[in-house]
Design an enzyme around this catalytic site. Structure first.
Site, PDB file in Angstrom:
ATOM      1  N   LYS A 136       0.924  -1.339  -0.101  1.00 55.14           N
ATOM      2  CA  LYS A 136      -0.091  -0.258   0.045  1.00 55.14           C
ATOM      3  C   LYS A 136       0.854   1.321   0.050  1.00 55.14           C
ATOM      4  CE  LYS A 136      -0.265  -0.161   5.017  1.00 55.14           C
ATOM      5  NZ  LYS A 136      -1.171  -0.463   6.182  1.00 55.14           N
TER       6      LYS A 136
ATOM      7  N   TYR B 207      14.535  30.469   8.259  1.00 55.73           N
ATOM      8  CA  TYR B 207      13.578  31.234   8.795  1.00 55.73           C
ATOM      9  C   TYR B 207      13.669  31.263  10.403  1.00 55.73           C
ATOM     10  CZ  TYR B 207      11.526  30.290   4.024  1.00 55.73           C
ATOM     11  OH  TYR B 207      11.285  30.411   2.742  1.00 55.73           O
TER      12      TYR B 207
END
Ligand SMILES: *Cc1c(COP(=O)(O)O)cnc(C)c1O
Length: 391
Positions: free
Chosen positions: A32, A260
Site C-alpha cells: 500500500k 527562517y
C-alpha cells in the site's frame, strides 16, 4: 539532486526472512501507499519472486496499478466506501475485504453486473475499532455473506482481522484480540463458511508471535527493512537510501542566523552547506535540532528550520564542497542515520517517514542479484551502485 535509491535485493532478503519466520504460512506483501514510498510495482515483483504469494493494498486504485503492470498474483484491497462501485475490482480479479452488510451488497452488485463471482475476505473487528464488524455485528455479516455465496455471487475466501499492538507480546490487549478472533472463526464455521483462509499478523507479529500466523501473514514495514519491534533486531535490511548533494557552501562567522526565524545562530566560525531537500521531499519539519545527515561518512547536524525545499547543514571545518554526496538516511552501514533514527528524532514511526518521501523525489531501483528487474542504467550513479537503474 535528491533521490531515493531502492535496493531490491534488500526487499528480496527481507521477504525471504519473513517467509522463513512465517514457517509455512503464506506471505502477503503489503505494498500500500506505493510500497511504503518504495514503488509498489518493483517491490511487488521482487517480493513475489522471493517467497510472497499475495499482495495487500488499501485502495482499488492501488490494486489496479498492480494489475495494469501485468501482475497476476492474488491481491486483497481493504479500504473503500461501501457505496463505491467495485466492478473494476471484480473484473480485475481483486479480492475485497468487507466489514459491513452494506459493503457485501455493493460487492454482490458488482458481481451481478459483471457476471463474475466476487471474492470476499470477511473482516472481524477484534479490538482495533477501525475496520471490521464488531462481535455484535459479526453474525449478521456471516449470514449475509453465506446467503450471497449460496446465490453464486460471492466466494468467501477468508476471515481476517488486524492487531492493535503486536510490538509488545506482554500487552493484555493481544490476548483479548486472539480470543475474540477465535470466537469470530468459530462463528464463521458454525454459519457454514467452509475452510476460509485465516490471516491476522502484521510485521511485528510475523517475527515474534507464531500463534498469530494462521494461513497467511501480512508484513508491511519489515519488507522495507525497518525493524518493527523496539529493542529487537531480526536482521532486516533497510531498502531505501535517501540521498542528496551539497549545492552551495559558505563560511560564516559566529552569531549568524540560519534559515527562517531564525531560531538558530552559529556559535563559532563554521561552514554551512546547503542541501536541496526539504519537507516537500519528506524531511520532517519538526526535527527540533535533533537530526543529522552524513556527508563523506561524517554526521553533521541540520541547523535552523527545515524549509519546503532545502535544509542547511553545519559541517564545521570539514572540507565539504558543492557536489559532495549527502546521505539523509540509509542502511547505516556507512555510519549514516537509519530511517529508525529519523523516526525517533521526530517522535514517529518509520512508516510515516518512508511514506512521507515526496513525489518529486525520483525512485531509483537497483539489484545486483537480478539486474533485469530494473530498467536502464543511469550514468550518474555512484560507483557502489553500478547496477542501479531508474524506475
Ligand atoms: C498496513 C497494514 C499491514 C502491514 O502492517 P506493518 O505493521 O507495516 O507490517 C497489515 N495489515 C493491514 C490491514 C494493514 O493496514
Amino acid at each position: 539532486m535528491t533521490r531515493a535509491l531502492i535496493d531490491l535485493d534488500a526487499i528480496a532478503h527481507n521477504t525471504r526472512l519473513l517467509a522463513r519466520a512465517a514457517n509455512g504460512s503464506g506471505v502477503m506483501a503489503v505494498v500500500k501507499a506505493d510500497g511504503f514510498g518504495h514503488g509498489a510495482v518493483p517491490v511487488a515483483r521482487t517480493a513475489l519472486a522471493s517467497g510472497a504469494s499475495w499482495l495487500g493494498v488499501t485502495s482499488l486504485r492501488e490494486a489496479l496499478e498492480l494489475r495494469s503492470a501485468g501482475i497476476t498474483a492474488p491481491i486483497l484491497m481493504w479500504l473503500y466506501a461501501p457505496f463505491e462501485e467495485l466492478d473494476d475490482a471484480v473484473l480485475g480479479g481483486i479480492d475485497v475485504s468487507a466489514s459491513s452488510t452494506t459493503a457485501l451488497e455493493t460487492l454482490a452488485g458488482a458481481a451481478q453486473r459483471t457476471g463474475r463471482t466476487a471474492a470476499v475476505h470477511l473482516k472481524a473487528d477484534t479490538g482495533l475499532s477501525r475496520g471490521g464488524a464488531t462481535a455484535a455485528e459479526w453474525p449478521d455479516l456471516l449470514a449475509a455473506a453465506v446467503k450471497l455465496r449460496d446465490a453464486g455471487l460471492l466466494e468467501i475466501r477468508a476471515v481476517w482481522s488486524h492487531l492493535a499492538h503486536a510490538e509488545d507480546p506482554s500487552d493484555p490487549g493481544l490476548g483479548r484480540q486472539l480470543e475474540a478472533f477465535g470466537l469470530a472463526r468459530a462463528a464463521a464455521r458454525e454459519a457454514g463458511v467452509e475452510s476460509p483462509l485465516i490471516h491476522l499478523a502484521n510485521s511485528a507479529a510475523v517475527l515474534q508471535l507464531p500463534e498469530t500466523h494462521f494461513d497467511l501473514v501480512r508484513p508491511g514495514i519489515a519488507l522495507y527493512g525497518a525493524e518493527p519491534v523496539p529493542g529487537r533486531v531480526f536482521g532486516l535490511r533497510p531498502a531505501m537510501t535517501l540521498e542528496s548533494t551539497v549545492i552551495l557552501t559558505k563560511r560564516v562567522g559566529p552569531g549568524t542566523g540560519v534559515s527562517y526565524g531564525p531560531d538558530f545562530y552559529t556559535d563559532r566560525e563554521t561552514t554551512l552547506a546547503l542541501v536541496p531537500a526539504g519537507y516537500a521531499d519528506g524531511v520532517p519539519r519538526g526535527i527540533g535540532g535533533r537530526a543529522s545527515v552524513s556527508i563523506g561518512g561524517v554526521r553533521c547536524p541540520i541547523v535552523g528550520r527545515v524549509a519546503m525545499d532545502q535544509v542547511v547543514v553545519d559541517v564545521g571545518d570539514s572540507p565539504v564542497v558543492p557536489g559532495d554526496r549527502v546521505v539523509i538516511f540509509g542502511s547505516g552501514a556507512g555510519g549514516e542515520p537509519t530511517v529508525g533514527e529519523w523516526a525517533e528524532w521526530v517522535d514517529t514511526n518509520a512508516h510515516e517517514i518512508l511514506t512521507g518521501i515526496g513525489t518529486r523525489v525520483p525512485r531509483v531501483h537497483y539489484s545486483v542479484e537480478s539486474p533485469n528487474e530494473t530498467s536502464t542504467r543511469s550514468p550518474s550513479l555512484p560507483v557502489e551502485c553500478a547496477e542501479i537503474t531508474p524506475s
